[in-house]
Scaffold this active site. Structure first.
Site, PDB file in Angstrom:
ATOM      1  N   ASP A   1       0.833  -1.202   0.000  1.00 26.22           N
ATOM      2  CA  ASP A   1       0.000   0.000   0.000  1.00 26.22           C
ATOM      3  C   ASP A   1       0.871   1.256   0.000  1.00 26.22           C
ATOM      4  OD1 ASP A   1      -2.250  -1.562   0.070  1.00 26.22           O
ATOM      5  OD2 ASP A   1      -2.498  -1.432   2.246  1.00 26.22           O
TER       6      ASP A   1
ATOM      7  N   TYR B   1       6.383  -8.689   8.786  1.00 30.10           N
ATOM      8  CA  TYR B   1       5.980  -7.283   8.894  1.00 30.10           C
ATOM      9  C   TYR B   1       6.106  -6.791  10.330  1.00 30.10           C
ATOM     10  CZ  TYR B   1       3.494  -8.089   4.435  1.00 30.10           C
ATOM     11  OH  TYR B   1       3.154  -8.408   3.140  1.00 30.10           O
TER      12      TYR B   1
ATOM     13  N   ASP C   1      -7.429   0.532   7.847  1.00 28.45           N
ATOM     14  CA  ASP C   1      -6.207   1.198   8.298  1.00 28.45           C
ATOM     15  C   ASP C   1      -6.535   2.646   8.650  1.00 28.45           C
ATOM     16  OD1 ASP C   1      -6.284   2.648   5.909  1.00 28.45           O
ATOM     17  OD2 ASP C   1      -4.697   1.501   4.951  1.00 28.45           O
TER      18      ASP C   1
ATOM     19  N   ARG D   1      -3.688  -5.472   7.699  1.00 23.95           N
ATOM     20  CA  ARG D   1      -4.729  -4.563   8.203  1.00 23.95           C
ATOM     21  C   ARG D   1      -6.009  -5.332   8.540  1.00 23.95           C
ATOM     22  NH1 ARG D   1      -7.166  -2.364   3.041  1.00 23.95           N
ATOM     23  NH2 ARG D   1      -5.781  -3.125   1.402  1.00 23.95           N
TER      24      ARG D   1
END
Length: 316
Positions: free
Chosen positions: A39, A67, A81, A173
């Site tokens: 993203d 992550y 998010d 997310r």
């Protein structure tokens, strides 16, 4: 033409397509592809394939990833998010750090995750985020994903910073949203940093600015990871010079046409079914061959030979 993989650090504000477009301008070559979207607000590792290496883009997309994310509890948004429109806010004062930790650890393992509406997945030929921007919501099928591990790095409620190791296709997310939903207070992802894709680590990544600097200095190839490095787990075999032309043209090879590398510790008598890295006598990577025990021969699966590289005798 450059052939190999760059470990790019995607900075905030860039789309994955922006990174590819910028690298095309930097390198002056068109054949470049990324290995899975991040993203625009996310940062971190984005392997980018150049030249013949674009053939492994799909392979890297399918790899496990790591992550670092910040989960913000008590806030639910339409994008899952912090960039989205707030749908609901709830008080988090009634949940304890112990409850949060227990809930988060409950997501380790396999679980069915419903992809978010704001994603690039397609339904009937339309990307979900296009439909979402039109105010439409469509039914999405859940997908089985696997969370290999979650390590809580810092907890200062309503925020939790955590490291997540997961399988391909996992939306972090959505994981944040699901944790908040299970706790009954809602949640969204406040920030995301991808620290690893397969062998590509954030500590070895370079920014686009650094890539441009190295290109100007004629040093970009120094940080270009060769294509064959992606197949290090396979046994290596070298075709003899008399049969090299057969391999260059993607023809099947007999066991007597090549020698297994000493690095594998194997001999020709121990040939087993499976994939092998094939090189010519000058060390140039030709491609991936599969040995078929029934036919007793090696057959090509994916060719990576660069004709210009063969002519110059230069290896990656």
């Amino acid at each position: 033409m450059m052939n190999g993989i760059l470990n790019i650090y995607k900075e905030k504000g860039y789309t994955s397509h922006d990174v590819v477009a910028r690298l095309r301008r930097i390198t002056g070559q068109r054949k470049i592809g990324h290995t899975g979207t991040l993203d625009p607000d996310a940062q971190g590792v984005l392997p980018v394939c150049l030249g013949r290496a674009t053939k492994v883009c799909g392979m890297l997309t399918d790899k496990d990833k790591t992550y670092e994310a910040v989960l913000l509890l008590g806030t639910e948004t339409d994008t899952q998010d912090i960039t989205g429109n707030v749908l609901e806010k709830k008080d988090t004062g009634n949940i304890s750090p112990e409850q949060v930790e227990e809930c988060i650890r409950g997501f380790v393992g396999e679980y069915d995750q419903v992809p978010p509406m704001y994603s690039a997945l397609k339904v009937n030929g339309r990307k979900l985020y296009e439909l979402a921007r039109e105010g439409k919501t469509v039914e999405r099928k859940s997908r089985r994903v696997k969370i290999y591990g979650i390590r809580i790095l810092e907890m200062d409620l309503p925020r939790v910073r955590m490291e997540v190791e997961c399988s391909k296709g996992t939306y972090i997310r959505t994981l944040c949203h699901d944790i908040g939903e299970k706790l009954g207070v809602g949640g969204c992802m406040e920030s995301l940093l991808r620290t690893r894709v397969e062998r590509f680590s954030i500590r070895d990544s370079i920014t686009l600015e650094k890539a441009a600097e190295l290109m100007e200095q004629g040093q970009l190839s120094r940080v270009l990871i060769p294509v064959d490095a992606m197949f290090h787990h396979m046994e290596k075999a070298v075709v003899n010079r008399a049969k090299a032309a057969l391999a260059y043209n993607g023809n099947p090879l007999a066991p007597g046409d090549l020698e297994l590398s000493s690095e594998s510790g194997s001999g020709r008598k121990n040939l087993s079914a499976g994939e092998y890295r094939i090189y010519d006598p000058d060390g140039i990577f030709i491609g991936i061959y599969r040995y078929e025990t029934g036919r007793k021969c090696f057959v090509p699966e994916k060719m990576f030979l660069d004709p210009d590289e063969r002519k110059s005798g230069k290896r990656d």
